[in-house]
Scaffold this motif. Structure first.
Motif, PDB file in Angstrom:
ATOM      1  N   GLN A  80       0.743  -1.406  -0.005  1.00 57.99           N
ATOM      2  CA  GLN A  80       0.075   0.057   0.188  1.00 57.99           C
ATOM      3  C   GLN A  80       0.806   1.231  -0.107  1.00 57.99           C
ATOM      4  OE1 GLN A  80      -1.468  -0.615   4.293  1.00 57.99           O
ATOM      5  NE2 GLN A  80      -1.088   1.504   4.372  1.00 57.99           N
ATOM      6  N   GLN A  81       0.178   2.562  -0.428  1.00 60.59           N
ATOM      7  CA  GLN A  81       0.998   3.457  -0.225  1.00 60.59           C
ATOM      8  C   GLN A  81       1.103   4.078   1.251  1.00 60.59           C
ATOM      9  OE1 GLN A  81      -0.491   6.704  -3.169  1.00 60.59           O
ATOM     10  NE2 GLN A  81       0.498   5.722  -4.562  1.00 60.59           N
ATOM     11  N   ILE A  82       1.637   4.944   1.355  1.00 62.04           N
ATOM     12  CA  ILE A  82       1.932   5.625   2.854  1.00 62.04           C
ATOM     13  C   ILE A  82       0.586   6.384   2.837  1.00 62.04           C
ATOM     14  CG2 ILE A  82       3.055   7.540   3.805  1.00 62.04           C
ATOM     15  CD1 ILE A  82       5.661   6.542   2.868  1.00 62.04           C
ATOM     16  N   PRO A  83      -0.194   6.146   3.978  1.00 63.78           N
ATOM     17  CA  PRO A  83      -1.572   6.668   4.014  1.00 63.78           C
ATOM     18  C   PRO A  83      -1.535   7.942   4.304  1.00 63.78           C
ATOM     19  CG  PRO A  83      -0.829   5.533   6.128  1.00 63.78           C
ATOM     20  CD  PRO A  83       0.279   5.171   5.223  1.00 63.78           C
ATOM     21  N   LYS A  84      -2.664   8.506   3.781  1.00 63.59           N
ATOM     22  CA  LYS A  84      -3.001  10.040   3.986  1.00 63.59           C
ATOM     23  C   LYS A  84      -2.874  10.508   5.486  1.00 63.59           C
ATOM     24  CE  LYS A  84      -6.320  13.582   2.957  1.00 63.59           C
ATOM     25  NZ  LYS A  84      -7.716  13.970   2.106  1.00 63.59           N
ATOM     26  N   GLY A  85      -2.029  11.544   5.594  1.00 59.72           N
ATOM     27  CA  GLY A  85      -1.920  12.156   6.985  1.00 59.72           C
ATOM     28  C   GLY A  85      -1.069  11.399   7.903  1.00 59.72           C
ATOM     29  N   ALA A  86       0.001  10.655   7.161  1.00 57.94           N
ATOM     30  CA  ALA A  86       0.801   9.706   8.189  1.00 57.94           C
ATOM     31  C   ALA A  86       1.855  10.726   8.922  1.00 57.94           C
ATOM     32  CB  ALA A  86       1.436   8.800   7.201  1.00 57.94           C
ATOM     33  N   VAL A  87       2.408   9.917   9.838  1.00 54.70           N
ATOM     34  CA  VAL A  87       3.538  10.475  10.690  1.00 54.70           C
ATOM     35  C   VAL A  87       4.528   9.538  10.232  1.00 54.70           C
ATOM     36  CG1 VAL A  87       4.598  10.859  12.782  1.00 54.70           C
ATOM     37  CG2 VAL A  87       2.080  11.259  12.439  1.00 54.70           C
ATOM     38  N   ILE A  88       5.955  10.150   9.862  1.00 52.42           N
ATOM     39  CA  ILE A  88       6.862   9.021   9.382  1.00 52.42           C
ATOM     40  C   ILE A  88       7.777   9.125  10.486  1.00 52.42           C
ATOM     41  CG2 ILE A  88       8.584   8.801   7.668  1.00 52.42           C
ATOM     42  CD1 ILE A  88       5.769   8.862   6.548  1.00 52.42           C
ATOM     43  N   LEU A  89       8.047   7.842  10.891  1.00 51.98           N
ATOM     44  CA  LEU A  89       8.932   7.751  12.150  1.00 51.98           C
ATOM     45  C   LEU A  89      10.294   7.085  11.687  1.00 51.98           C
ATOM     46  CD1 LEU A  89       5.746   7.019  13.210  1.00 51.98           C
ATOM     47  CD2 LEU A  89       7.045   7.501  15.411  1.00 51.98           C
ATOM     48  N   MET A  90      11.401   7.386  11.905  1.00 55.74           N
ATOM     49  CA  MET A  90      12.602   6.679  11.746  1.00 55.74           C
ATOM     50  C   MET A  90      12.933   5.864  12.879  1.00 55.74           C
ATOM     51  SD  MET A  90      16.160   8.310  10.402  1.00 55.74           S
ATOM     52  CE  MET A  90      16.624   9.028  12.133  1.00 55.74           C
ATOM     53  N   ASN A  91      13.321   4.582  12.650  1.00 56.52           N
ATOM     54  CA  ASN A  91      13.953   3.818  13.645  1.00 56.52           C
ATOM     55  C   ASN A  91      15.343   3.314  13.270  1.00 56.52           C
ATOM     56  OD1 ASN A  91      14.602   1.969  15.698  1.00 56.52           O
ATOM     57  ND2 ASN A  91      13.259   0.349  14.510  1.00 56.52           N
ATOM     58  N   SER A  92      16.264   4.220  13.681  1.00 54.19           N
ATOM     59  CA  SER A  92      17.661   3.755  13.640  1.00 54.19           C
ATOM     60  C   SER A  92      18.408   3.017  14.420  1.00 54.19           C
ATOM     61  CB  SER A  92      18.501   5.218  13.263  1.00 54.19           C
ATOM     62  OG  SER A  92      18.745   5.778  14.783  1.00 54.19           O
ATOM     63  N   GLY A  93      17.700   2.819  15.656  1.00 51.88           N
ATOM     64  CA  GLY A  93      18.464   2.084  16.670  1.00 51.88           C
ATOM     65  C   GLY A  93      19.097   2.699  17.818  1.00 51.88           C
ATOM     66  N   TRP A  94      18.976   4.254  17.546  1.00 49.35           N
ATOM     67  CA  TRP A  94      19.880   5.146  18.273  1.00 49.35           C
ATOM     68  C   TRP A  94      19.552   5.100  19.691  1.00 49.35           C
ATOM     69  CZ3 TRP A  94      23.594   5.608  15.033  1.00 49.35           C
ATOM     70  CH2 TRP A  94      24.560   6.597  15.415  1.00 49.35           C
ATOM     71  N   ASN A  95      18.287   4.591  20.079  1.00 46.31           N
ATOM     72  CA  ASN A  95      17.762   4.616  21.360  1.00 46.31           C
ATOM     73  C   ASN A  95      18.831   3.923  22.453  1.00 46.31           C
ATOM     74  OD1 ASN A  95      16.595   2.333  20.053  1.00 46.31           O
ATOM     75  ND2 ASN A  95      16.224   1.494  22.038  1.00 46.31           N
ATOM     76  N   LYS A  96      19.709   2.921  21.779  1.00 51.28           N
ATOM     77  CA  LYS A  96      20.680   2.383  22.647  1.00 51.28           C
ATOM     78  C   LYS A  96      21.708   3.108  23.225  1.00 51.28           C
ATOM     79  CE  LYS A  96      23.273   1.064  18.665  1.00 51.28           C
ATOM     80  NZ  LYS A  96      23.624  -0.061  17.381  1.00 51.28           N
ATOM     81  N   TYR A  97      21.938   4.451  22.460  1.00 49.45           N
ATOM     82  CA  TYR A  97      22.878   5.294  23.249  1.00 49.45           C
ATOM     83  C   TYR A  97      22.134   6.380  24.146  1.00 49.45           C
ATOM     84  CZ  TYR A  97      25.373   3.627  19.127  1.00 49.45           C
ATOM     85  OH  TYR A  97      26.106   2.822  18.280  1.00 49.45           O
ATOM     86  N   TRP A  98      20.824   6.197  24.406  1.00 46.95           N
ATOM     87  CA  TRP A  98      20.134   7.134  25.353  1.00 46.95           C
ATOM     88  C   TRP A  98      20.852   7.031  26.643  1.00 46.95           C
ATOM     89  CZ3 TRP A  98      17.272  11.441  24.501  1.00 46.95           C
ATOM     90  CH2 TRP A  98      16.705  11.819  25.761  1.00 46.95           C
ATOM     91  N   GLY A  99      21.232   8.136  27.294  1.00 46.65           N
ATOM     92  CA  GLY A  99      22.157   8.266  28.614  1.00 46.65           C
ATOM     93  C   GLY A  99      23.630   8.344  28.349  1.00 46.65           C
ATOM     94  N   ASN A 100      24.215   8.419  27.078  1.00 45.98           N
ATOM     95  CA  ASN A 100      25.450   8.319  26.811  1.00 45.98           C
ATOM     96  C   ASN A 100      25.514   9.421  25.906  1.00 45.98           C
ATOM     97  OD1 ASN A 100      27.767   8.243  25.780  1.00 45.98           O
ATOM     98  ND2 ASN A 100      28.128   5.987  25.530  1.00 45.98           N
ATOM     99  N   ALA A 101      25.651  10.665  26.515  1.00 50.16           N
ATOM    100  CA  ALA A 101      25.785  11.794  25.785  1.00 50.16           C
ATOM    101  C   ALA A 101      26.941  11.783  24.506  1.00 50.16           C
ATOM    102  CB  ALA A 101      25.957  13.117  26.504  1.00 50.16           C
TER     103      ALA A 101
END
Length: 256
Positions: free
Chosen positions: A105-126
């Motif tokens: 399917q196409q990206i739906p109308k009114g969508a929010v595009i979220l990038m998941n890079s896995g960068w959350n693993k670094y949270w807390g390590n500035a």
């Protein structure tokens, strides 16, 4: 999808961190116990929204963003594989086309595009999460100019979100993705939490910022729901809605 707001949150170089002091704690007049705190911070720290005005002089300021534009079907784009190899990896047009091919399917109308890079693993390590001590030395994945341009021209989206410090790649000096997004009165949430915990397709994202008059951005309560109905729709009925939320600053009463 919001990181806890405290003195340890990640922030852009040069921005104030979060600080809280006690205003009231204990008996007040006839009440045996009252607690109230004062806090100060920047608009752009922790999980927060960049309003169009952040990069566009005539763009919507935070309080001007229509309520209808603060939610939409989630489209989660997984770029973890290349982000694990390239510090400034980009979400590209090919990644968007792969999502459409995977779900037929196409990206739906009114969508929010979220990038998941896995960068959350670094949270807390500035050092790892931010990538540098100045704006010129930042490093993290982000949206490519071409992907943002393709979405704005070919699909109807309301906003963007990233699990990194920056909607652009960290090493950018010209903020191409920001300028394109915000120039079309779209918003971008930076430092989103738990992006990898929601379905790649089938949930609805709600972006609830503090309603700061003339704000260029604000801390935000970002969350997603899926499976059946929003929990507030069915009254007292049992609901198995999945809802990912971590404590943030904004509440619904600030929006209305």
């Amino acid at each position: 999808m919001t990181y806890l707001v405290n003195k340890d949150l990640m922030k852009w170089p040069g921005h104030k961190s979060y600080n809280s002091t006690i205003a009231l704690l204990g008996p007040v007049l006839g009440a045996p116990f009252v607690a109230s705190n004062n806090f100060e911070t920047s608009e752009h720290v922790g999980t927060h929204m960049d309003a169009p005005y952040h990069f566009t002089a005539q763009g919507w300021r935070l309080h001007q963003i229509p309520f209808s534009q603060l939610k939409g079907p989630a489209v989660v784009i997984d770029i973890r594989e290349k982000a694990s190899q390239i510090q400034d990896a980009t979400l590209d047009v090919s990644d968007l086309e792969d999502w459409e091919s995977e779900f037929g399917q196409q990206i739906p109308k009114g969508a929010v595009i979220l990038m998941n890079s896995g960068w959350n693993k670094y949270w807390g390590n500035a050092t790892a999460y931010v990538g540098g001590d100045t704006i010129e030395t930042l490093h993290s994945p982000g949206f490519s100019r071409e992907a943002v341009d393709w979405l704005l021209k070919n699909r109807d989206v309301v906003g963007f979100a990233t699990d990194t410090l920056n909607c652009d790649i960290g090493k950018t000096l010209n903020f191409e993705a920001h300028i394109l997004m915000l120039g079309e009165n779209k918003w971008c949430v930076e430092m989103a939490a738990n992006v990898g915990e929601i379905p790649k397709q089938g949930s609805v994202v709600y972006a609830m910022p503090m309603k700061i008059e003339n704000g260029s951005g604000a801390p935000i309560r970002l969350y997603a729901v899926w499976d059946e109905k929003d929990p507030w729709v069915t009254g007292g009925a049992t609901c198995i809605t999945c809802c990912i939320t971590i404590i943030g600053l904004a509440v619904l009463s600030h929006i209305f």
